[in-house]
Design a protein around this motif. Structure first.
Motif, short mmCIF file in Angstrom:
data_model
loop_
_atom_site.label_atom_id
_atom_site.label_comp_id
_atom_site.label_asym_id
_atom_site.label_seq_id
_atom_site.Cartn_x
_atom_site.Cartn_y
_atom_site.Cartn_z
N THR A 10 -14.04 80.18 39.93
CA THR A 10 -13.48 80.73 38.68
C THR A 10 -12.82 82.07 38.97
O THR A 10 -13.46 83.13 38.94
N GLY A 11 -11.54 82.00 39.26
CA GLY A 11 -10.77 83.21 39.56
C GLY A 11 -10.06 83.71 38.31
O GLY A 11 -10.03 83.04 37.28
N ALA A 12 -9.51 84.91 38.43
CA ALA A 12 -8.75 85.48 37.31
C ALA A 12 -7.41 84.76 37.18
O ALA A 12 -6.66 84.66 38.14
N ARG A 14 -3.88 84.65 35.11
CA ARG A 14 -3.07 85.49 34.22
C ARG A 14 -1.76 84.84 33.81
O ARG A 14 -1.00 85.44 33.05
N VAL A 156 -8.73 85.62 32.04
CA VAL A 156 -9.09 86.86 32.72
C VAL A 156 -9.74 87.81 31.72
O VAL A 156 -9.32 87.89 30.56
N MET A 157 -10.78 88.46 32.21
CA MET A 157 -11.43 89.50 31.42
C MET A 157 -10.73 90.81 31.77
O MET A 157 -10.54 91.11 32.95
N THR A 158 -10.31 91.56 30.79
CA THR A 158 -9.68 92.84 31.08
C THR A 158 -10.36 93.95 30.29
O THR A 158 -10.95 93.71 29.23
N THR A 159 -10.25 95.15 30.83
CA THR A 159 -10.87 96.29 30.15
C THR A 159 -9.88 97.42 29.90
O THR A 159 -10.28 98.50 29.49
N PHE A 160 -8.59 97.18 30.19
CA PHE A 160 -7.69 98.33 30.02
C PHE A 160 -7.62 98.84 28.59
O PHE A 160 -7.41 100.02 28.37
N LEU A 196 -11.39 82.11 46.39
CA LEU A 196 -11.53 83.50 45.96
C LEU A 196 -11.89 84.38 47.16
O LEU A 196 -12.70 83.97 48.01
N ARG A 198 -13.94 87.12 48.48
CA ARG A 198 -15.14 87.89 48.16
C ARG A 198 -15.86 88.23 49.46
O ARG A 198 -15.84 87.46 50.41
C1 FMN Z 1 -15.17 94.35 34.24
C2 FMN Z 1 -13.81 93.79 34.61
C3 FMN Z 1 -12.68 94.46 34.20
C4 FMN Z 1 -11.42 93.96 34.49
N1 FMN Z 1 -10.32 94.61 33.99
C5 FMN Z 1 -9.09 94.07 34.21
C6 FMN Z 1 -7.94 94.65 33.63
O1 FMN Z 1 -8.03 95.64 32.88
N2 FMN Z 1 -6.74 94.08 33.88
C7 FMN Z 1 -6.63 92.97 34.66
O2 FMN Z 1 -5.50 92.48 34.86
N3 FMN Z 1 -7.71 92.39 35.23
C8 FMN Z 1 -8.92 92.91 35.01
N4 FMN Z 1 -10.03 92.30 35.55
C9 FMN Z 1 -9.89 91.12 36.41
C10 FMN Z 1 -10.14 91.48 37.87
O3 FMN Z 1 -9.00 92.15 38.36
C11 FMN Z 1 -10.44 90.21 38.66
O4 FMN Z 1 -11.62 89.63 38.15
C12 FMN Z 1 -10.64 90.50 40.13
O5 FMN Z 1 -9.51 91.13 40.69
C13 FMN Z 1 -10.93 89.24 40.92
O6 FMN Z 1 -9.81 88.40 40.84
P1 FMN Z 1 -9.88 86.90 41.40
O7 FMN Z 1 -11.02 86.23 40.69
O8 FMN Z 1 -8.56 86.27 41.05
O9 FMN Z 1 -10.13 86.99 42.86
C14 FMN Z 1 -11.29 92.79 35.26
C15 FMN Z 1 -12.45 92.12 35.67
C16 FMN Z 1 -13.70 92.60 35.33
C17 FMN Z 1 -14.92 91.81 35.75
#
Ligand code: FMN
Length: 217
Positions: A10-12, A14, A156-160, A196, A198
């Motif tokens: 389960t990757g991010a 977008r 994708v989970m984001t926190t910005f 992924l 890691r």
């Molecule tokens: C707590 C948390 C905050 C994150 N914040 C952002 C964000 O603000 N913007 C974004 O594009 N991705 C965000 N992500 C996604 C991460 O960038 C992503 O999970 C990480 O780079 C691994 O990517 P992958 O699963 O594709 O390898 C966040 C992930 C987590 C767990």
């Protein structure tokens, strides 16, 4: 899909196809995620399914400067916004972000908030930012993403947006005493990432103490 495979793949995600995600599917993800653990089982989550394009655009406008400074800080070789040695960059340029540019057409945008009155902040006494409170909300967020993966969606989970919570609060009607924990984007993935990157277990696991020898089976 098996749980182990889901955990490992389960990757991010977008970028999403134009396929709509029905409300019933969103409801299903939330219905799965509500079984996530939380401190004292207090389930502090609140979710806004943001469809209104004006609110979405406003969210993107608030997130873009955060993204710009995130990228500028990254270029300095630090973890942006870390609580130990963050640095203010001298120059912050515009960094294109396709997710934010196209926020109106993202199939699903979820704002996830946490009710701070329902979170025991076990490490809230120290001279450093508290961390444990997040553990009552982020398993819920992650369960949404795992359920999505299982059901052929990606996200994708984001926190910005959390960085600009006070500015976003009125637009989202964030209740008093609530923190904006995450903005989750979801849709049908254009590409399914399955490999992924890691670090291996040996790089972060030691025996008995954190300064102990590497833990090996
Ligand atoms: C707590 C948390 C905050 C994150 N914040 C952002 C964000 O603000 N913007 C974004 O594009 N991705 C965000 N992500 C996604 C991460 O960038 C992503 O999970 C990480 O780079 C691994 O990517 P992958 O699963 O594709 O390898 C966040 C992930 C987590 C767990």
């Amino acid at each position: 899909m098996e749980i182990i495979s889901t955990l490992r793949t389960t990757g991010a995600t977008r970028t999403y196809t134009d396929d709509p995600v029905p409300d019933a599917a969103v409801h299903q993800l939330l219905d799965d995620a509500r079984f996530a653990p939380s401190g004292g089982n207090r389930q502090p989550w609140k979710v806004a399914v943001v469809k209104d394009v004006t609110i979405r655009r406003r969210m993107a406008e608030l997130m873009q400067p955060v993204w710009d400074t995130y990228m500028a800080r990254s270029a300095l070789g630090i973890t942006p916004f870390n609580s130990v040695d963050d640095q203010e960059p001298a120059d912050v340029a515009h960094s294109p972000n396709a997710l934010l540019d196209g926020i109106e057409s993202v199939p699903v945008v979820l704002a996830v908030a946490a009710d701070l009155r329902r979170i025991a902040l076990m490490d809230g006494l120290f001279d450093r930012p508290a961390l444990t409170g997040g553990a009552s909300i982020y398993p819920f967020c992650w369960s949404i993403l795992l359920s999505a993966r299982e059901r052929g969606l990606g996200g994708v989970m984001t926190t910005f947006l959390s960085r600009v919570e006070p500015a976003a609060a009125p637009d989202l009607g964030l209740p008093e005493h609530h923190a904006l924990a995450a903005t989750i984007f979801l849709g049908v993935p254009v590409h399914q990432v399955t490999k992924l990157r890691r670090a291996p277990v040996e790089s972060f696991t030691t025996l008995d103490r954190f300064d102990g020898p590497t833990f090996t089976p």
